[in-house]
Design a protein around this motif. Structure first.
Motif, PDB file in Angstrom:
ATOM      1  N   LYS A   1      -2.800  -3.462  -3.810  1.00  0.00           N
ATOM      2  CA  LYS A   1      -1.488  -3.684  -3.184  1.00  0.00           C
ATOM      3  C   LYS A   1      -1.621  -3.981  -1.684  1.00  0.00           C
ATOM      4  O   LYS A   1      -0.843  -4.748  -1.143  1.00  0.00           O
TER       5      LYS A   1
ATOM      6  N   VAL B   1      -0.047  -7.234   0.070  1.00  0.00           N
ATOM      7  CA  VAL B   1       0.738  -7.192   1.319  1.00  0.00           C
ATOM      8  C   VAL B   1       0.099  -8.126   2.356  1.00  0.00           C
ATOM      9  O   VAL B   1       0.781  -8.906   3.020  1.00  0.00           O
TER      10      VAL B   1
ATOM     11  N   CYS C   1       7.951  -3.207  -0.896  1.00  0.00           N
ATOM     12  CA  CYS C   1       7.063  -2.033  -0.882  1.00  0.00           C
ATOM     13  C   CYS C   1       7.827  -0.773  -1.266  1.00  0.00           C
ATOM     14  O   CYS C   1       8.298  -0.032  -0.399  1.00  0.00           O
TER      15      CYS C   1
ATOM     16  N   CYS D   1      11.090  -2.056   2.455  1.00  0.00           N
ATOM     17  CA  CYS D   1      10.514  -0.771   2.046  1.00  0.00           C
ATOM     18  C   CYS D   1      11.598   0.044   1.359  1.00  0.00           C
ATOM     19  O   CYS D   1      12.743   0.072   1.809  1.00  0.00           O
TER      20      CYS D   1
END
Ligand SMILES: NC(=O)c1ccc[n+]([C@@H]2O[C@H](COP(=O)([O-])OP(=O)(O)OC[C@H]3O[C@@H](n4cnc5c(N)ncnc54)[C@H](O)[C@@H]3O)[C@@H](O)[C@H]2O)c1
Length: 306
Positions: free
Chosen positions: A191, A195, A219, A263
């Protein structure tokens, strides 16, 4: 003199975009949302969880859908749900750990339905095993599905977007792509890769002047889709395990508003900022106190027949 003017202009631009970002957080999504009706959207991992829910939301926005999943049955179920909503759907069985399958399926999509406008790299897997307990083959598979597949799908569909200066690349990564978590070394590495891939692409597109192509990286902490069954949170108010519907609504809003980084929950933004200046040892103590370091202790994941 030229350098001074350039510096002043950069500072003014930075202030402008900073203020704009703050103001936009108070403007309701409905005022900022772009119109995606008629767009062709490809969702990977559409056969369950977030992929299925996102596909439904896109269909409700009048999009045409292309669904990819290794799980033919789940993918067909999603396709049926979308057809009931009146959407145009094409479902393909694709193993995203296989580059050749991805390129072949991408070619077929272009021949069957045309160029993709919104690419959602959502498919993901988790082993949930500590590094030394995890077979090499599963570590490799995790990297292939969670990271490498993004390279191949983007390489397949970005040229069409660049030609039209129109498109959106969505990366469903994880909070585990921002902060390391005990028991998730392979998943975190994959991950973090996703990103980094998204962030670099954003810079690359900016440098190319392709302002009609947007990127969004997502995220989330944990979502109760079943993928992370058994995980625990010590402080549910600060670090909740959110419902799939809640996460999907947030992701859709971020896409519609061309938000670059999302997020879930908001406390992850703070964790990320803290990580930048706290000594590493303090981070370890905090992760332990907040229960993050033990969140995987009772992980079971999906059962085989789910
Ligand atoms: N559930 C969570 O707590 C959580 C948290 C953070 C990030 N995420 C990420 O969100 C995304 C969606 O997760 P979810 O919770 O909906 O999980 P899920 O297991 O419900 O969905 C994942 C989908 O990916 C598909 N898939 C797996 N391997 C594949 C392959 N080789 N080829 C094609 N398709 C494949 C599965 O069949 C499944 O339909 C994943 O990338 C996951 O890493 C999930």
């Amino acid at each position: 003199m030229e350098f001074v003017i350039e510096t002043i202009l950069v500072i003014l631009k930075m202030i402008y975009y900073w203020i704009k970002a703050i103001v936009m957080t108070f403007v309701p999504t409905s005022f900022q949302a772009k119109n995606i009706a008629g767009d062709l959207v490809l969702v990977t991992g559409a056969g369950s969880g977030i992929g299925r829910l996102l596909s439904i939301r896109f269909a409700q926005h009048g999009c045409h859908l292309v669904l990819w999943d290794i799980n033919t049955r789940g993918n067909e179920e999603t396709a049926d749900l979308l057809r009931h909503l009146g959407a145009t759907v094409s479902a393909y069985t694709v193993d995203l750990s296989k580059k050749e399958q991805i390129y072949r399926a991408a070619q077929k999509v272009k021949e069957d339905v045309g160029e993709v406008d919104i690419l959602v790299n959502n498919a993901g897997i988790v082993t949930g095993k500590k590094l030394l307990d995890c077979p090499d083959s599963l570590i490799q598979k995790t990297m292939e599905v969670n990271t490498m597949a993004h390279f191949w799908t983007v390489k397949a569909f970005l040229p069409g977007m660049i030609e039209r200066n129109h498109g959106h690349l969505v990366t469903v990564a994880s909070g585990a792509g921002l902060i390391g978590v005990a028991g998730l070394a392979d998943y975190c590495a994959s991950k973090f890769g996703a990103v980094g891939f998204d962030e670099s692409l954003r810079f690359e597109l900016e440098a190319l002047g392709k302002d009609g192509i947007h990127t969004t990286v997502v995220c989330p902490y944990y979502i109760s889709t079943g993928m992370f069954s058994g995980v625990k949170t010590r402080f549910p108010r600060l670090l909740p395990i959110v419902t799939p519907d809640y996460a999907t609504d947030k992701i859709m809003s971020a896409i519609l508003c061309n938000q670059n980084v999302l997020c879930i929950p908001h406390s992850l933004y703070i964790s990320l900022a803290l990580k930048g200046f706290l000594p590493a040892k303090v981070g370890l103590i905090l992760a332990d106190f907040l229960g993050i370091s033990h969140s995987m202790d009772e992980f079971t994941g999906r059962s085989k027949d789910e």
